[in-house]
Design an enzyme around this catalytic site. Sequence first.
Site, PDB file in Angstrom:
ATOM      1  N   PRO A 197       0.829  -1.219   0.000  1.00  0.00           N
ATOM      2  CA  PRO A 197       0.000   0.000   0.000  1.00  0.00           C
ATOM      3  C   PRO A 197       0.856   1.258   0.000  1.00  0.00           C
ATOM      4  O   PRO A 197       1.903   1.325   0.641  1.00  0.00           O
ATOM      5  CB  PRO A 197      -0.803  -0.115   1.311  1.00  0.00           C
ATOM      6  CG  PRO A 197      -0.768  -1.566   1.664  1.00  0.00           C
ATOM      7  CD  PRO A 197       0.541  -2.082   1.165  1.00  0.00           C
ATOM      8  N   GLY A 198       0.405   2.261  -0.745  1.00  0.00           N
ATOM      9  CA  GLY A 198       1.057   3.560  -0.740  1.00  0.00           C
ATOM     10  C   GLY A 198       2.243   3.699  -1.662  1.00  0.00           C
ATOM     11  O   GLY A 198       2.955   4.697  -1.590  1.00  0.00           O
ATOM     12  N   THR A 202      -2.114   3.473  -8.119  1.00  0.00           N
ATOM     13  CA  THR A 202      -3.181   4.275  -8.729  1.00  0.00           C
ATOM     14  C   THR A 202      -2.602   5.482  -9.455  1.00  0.00           C
ATOM     15  O   THR A 202      -3.062   5.844 -10.549  1.00  0.00           O
ATOM     16  CB  THR A 202      -4.169   4.732  -7.644  1.00  0.00           C
ATOM     17  OG1 THR A 202      -4.667   3.593  -6.942  1.00  0.00           O
ATOM     18  CG2 THR A 202      -5.329   5.490  -8.260  1.00  0.00           C
ATOM     19  N   GLU A 418      14.595   1.748  28.348  1.00  0.00           N
ATOM     20  CA  GLU A 418      15.054   2.170  27.027  1.00  0.00           C
ATOM     21  C   GLU A 418      16.572   2.129  26.928  1.00  0.00           C
ATOM     22  O   GLU A 418      17.122   1.815  25.864  1.00  0.00           O
ATOM     23  CB  GLU A 418      14.533   3.579  26.732  1.00  0.00           C
ATOM     24  CG  GLU A 418      13.020   3.724  26.746  1.00  0.00           C
ATOM     25  CD  GLU A 418      12.332   2.751  25.819  1.00  0.00           C
ATOM     26  OE1 GLU A 418      12.910   2.414  24.765  1.00  0.00           O
ATOM     27  OE2 GLU A 418      11.215   2.310  26.139  1.00  0.00           O
TER      28      GLU A 418
END
Length: 649
Positions: A197-198, A202, A418
Site C-alpha cells: 500500500p502507498g 493508482t 530504554e
Amino acid sequence: MSDMAKNLILWLVIAVVLMSVFQSFSPSEPSGRQTDYTTFVQEVAQGQIREVRMDGKTINGVKRSGDRFTTILPAEDPQLLNDLLNNNVRVVGEKPEEPSLLTSIFISWFPMLLLIGVWIFFMRQMQGGGGKGAMTFGKSRARLMSEDQVKTTFADVAGCDEAKEDVKELVDYLRDPSRFQKLGGRIPTGILLVGPPGTGKTLLAKAIAGEAKVPFFTISGSDFVEMFVGVGASRVRDMFEQAKKSAPCIVFIDEIDAVGRQRGAGLGGGHDEREQTLNQMLVEMDGFEGNEGVIVIAATNRPDVLDPALLRPGRFDRQVVVGLPDVRGREQILKVHMRRVPLADDVNASVIARGTPGFSGADLANLVNEAALFAARSARRLVSMEEFEKAKDKIMMGAERRSMVMSESEKEMTAYHEAGHAIVGRMVPEHDPVYKVSIIPRGRALGVTMYLPEQDRFSYSKQHLESMISSLYGGRLAEEIIYGFDKVTTGASNDIERATEIAHKMVTQWGLSEKMGPLLYADEEGEVFLGRTAAKVKHMSDETAKAIDAEVKDVIERNYQRAKNILMENIDILHAMKEALMKYETIDARQIDDLMARRDVRAPADWKDEQDDKPQGPAASTGEQKEEKADETKAASPELNKPGDATSN
C-alpha cells in the site's frame, strides 16, 4: 437533453396533473349572493322570487329584480314547495353532481400510489441517488474521465523507474497502434499493478492515461457486488460496453481482490454473487468477443488471493511490481512533493531520503505535509530541516504525549528500560545503529528506542536476527537487573511477542536452525480462506512440534543470556544513560556515542539550562540508584503504559 432538464420537465408534468386533480376536488363557487333561509322564505311570501333551482339542500335562484342568490335548506320543509308554487315561482329540480370515474378511481387508489412512491424514493436513496434508481441497478458505476481531465503524467511519478518502463509501451501503443500491428505484435490487454500500500499504483495508472491522452474509466472492485443477485455481472457487461464505445481507452479497476478472489474459497458455493461477477469479468476480458482497444489495468496488494484464471496470459498478461522505493527513488519522490512547499536553504532531500528507509511514496508525502504543518504552527515562512526531523520522528515514533503525567519512579524505570534496549543494540553484531532514545510518551508507549538502518535491507542473516532478539530483551533485563525480578513490569509484552515471532520463523520458515534443518514446518490451520475446504490440515507430527518448541526456546534463552551478560558488563553505561534520559528526555546518536565511549554527555544544541550541570559520563558515575519518590496519579490506563516498545524499521 441533460438529466437536469429531463427531471425538471418530469416534475412540471407531475405538478400540472396534481393541480388538475385538486381543482376537481375543490367545491364550486356559489352562482350568486349567499342569503339565509329565513330571508329566502320571506321573499317567497312577498312574491320577490321568480325562479329557483334545487340541487339537494342547495337552492340557487333568481329574483324578479334579476339578482341571483344562493341559500341552503337547513332541514326538510314540506311546505316549501307549496309556497313556491302558490307564489308563481318557477321550480327546477337538478340531479346532484357525482364525481367522475377517474376521480373515484384516484380517491380509492391514492393511498396505494402514495406507498409505492415512497418505496421507489427510498430505493433510489439506497442505491446512491444521482439518477441511479431502482431500474438502474445493473448500470456500471465506472466514472469516465476524458483525455483532457487527466493531468497526471510520468513526471509526477517517481521512485518506480522499472514499473514506468514496463507500462510506457502501453502509451506508445495507444498513440500509434500500427507500429506494433504491422509486425504482428499484440499489446497486453491487461496489466496488474502489484505492490504494498502507498507505493503509487493508482498514480501510475493515472499517469498512463494522462500520457496517452485517451478516455479513462475508473472503478473500485467493491462497486460491482451488490445485495441483489446478478447485479455485479450486469455492471461488468455494461462497463465493457461503454469502454468499447470509447476505444481506445483504459479501464482501471482498483482493489481488484475485492471481486477477483479465488473461486471455491469459502462457503458461498458456485452461486455466490462475487463468483458470478468474476466469471463475467473473465469472459469480457478474453471470451468469444474481443475487446480491441480496451486495456484493463488493475491494482492490488494481495496478488496471492486472486483466481488463477484471472492471471493467465490473455487476461492479465503482465504483472508490474511497484515496490518500496530505494534511497534514490525516495529522493526523487521527496523532490516531487517538495515542489509545493517553500523550502529553506538547509533542506537536503538526499539526507532525508537516507534517513527514511522502508518509507513508501505515501509515507514520504505525509512526511512533507507534516513538516509544513510544523512550520505553520511555528509561524515560519519556510520549511527547514528542523521541521523535517520533527516530522520524521512523529511518523516513526508517534506523536509526543507531553500532557501525560508520569511519576518520577515510573519515569526512571522507563529510562532504564530504554537504555537497556540501546546498549544491547549497540553491542551485538550486525544490528542496526541506534538512532534515538526517548522517554517522552509517544503513541501507546511510555518510551521509544529507534534503530535506523544504514542502508536498505532486502534479506536478513541469522546473526542479525539473533541480535534483534537480544536487543528486544534488553529493556526487560535492565528492569530485572536494577529492580529485581519481582518488580519487572508488563512493559516488555510487545518486545517478548516480537522476539518470539522472530525465533519461531527462524526455526519453522527460514531454515535457520541446524537441528530442524532447512524445512518448512507449517502450523495446523484451516484452509477456508485460500483453499476449498473448512477442514483442518496437519503438516507435522507431535514429536516434531515438541522439537520445534524446544528449539525456539533454545534460541530465545541463548540470546536472552547474551543480552544479560552485556548489561552486567556495562552496568556503568546503563546508569549513565538513565541519568542522561532523565535530564534531557531524548538523546540522539551523538550523545549515545559519548555514553558508549564513557565520556561526558554533550547537551543538545537547543538545550537551555544553566543551573544544572551536564550528566557525567559512566566513568565518573557512582552507579547508585536514586531513591524512588512518591508515585503520582497515572494519566493513562495500565494497558497503554508500555515502556520501551523498541521500534525497528
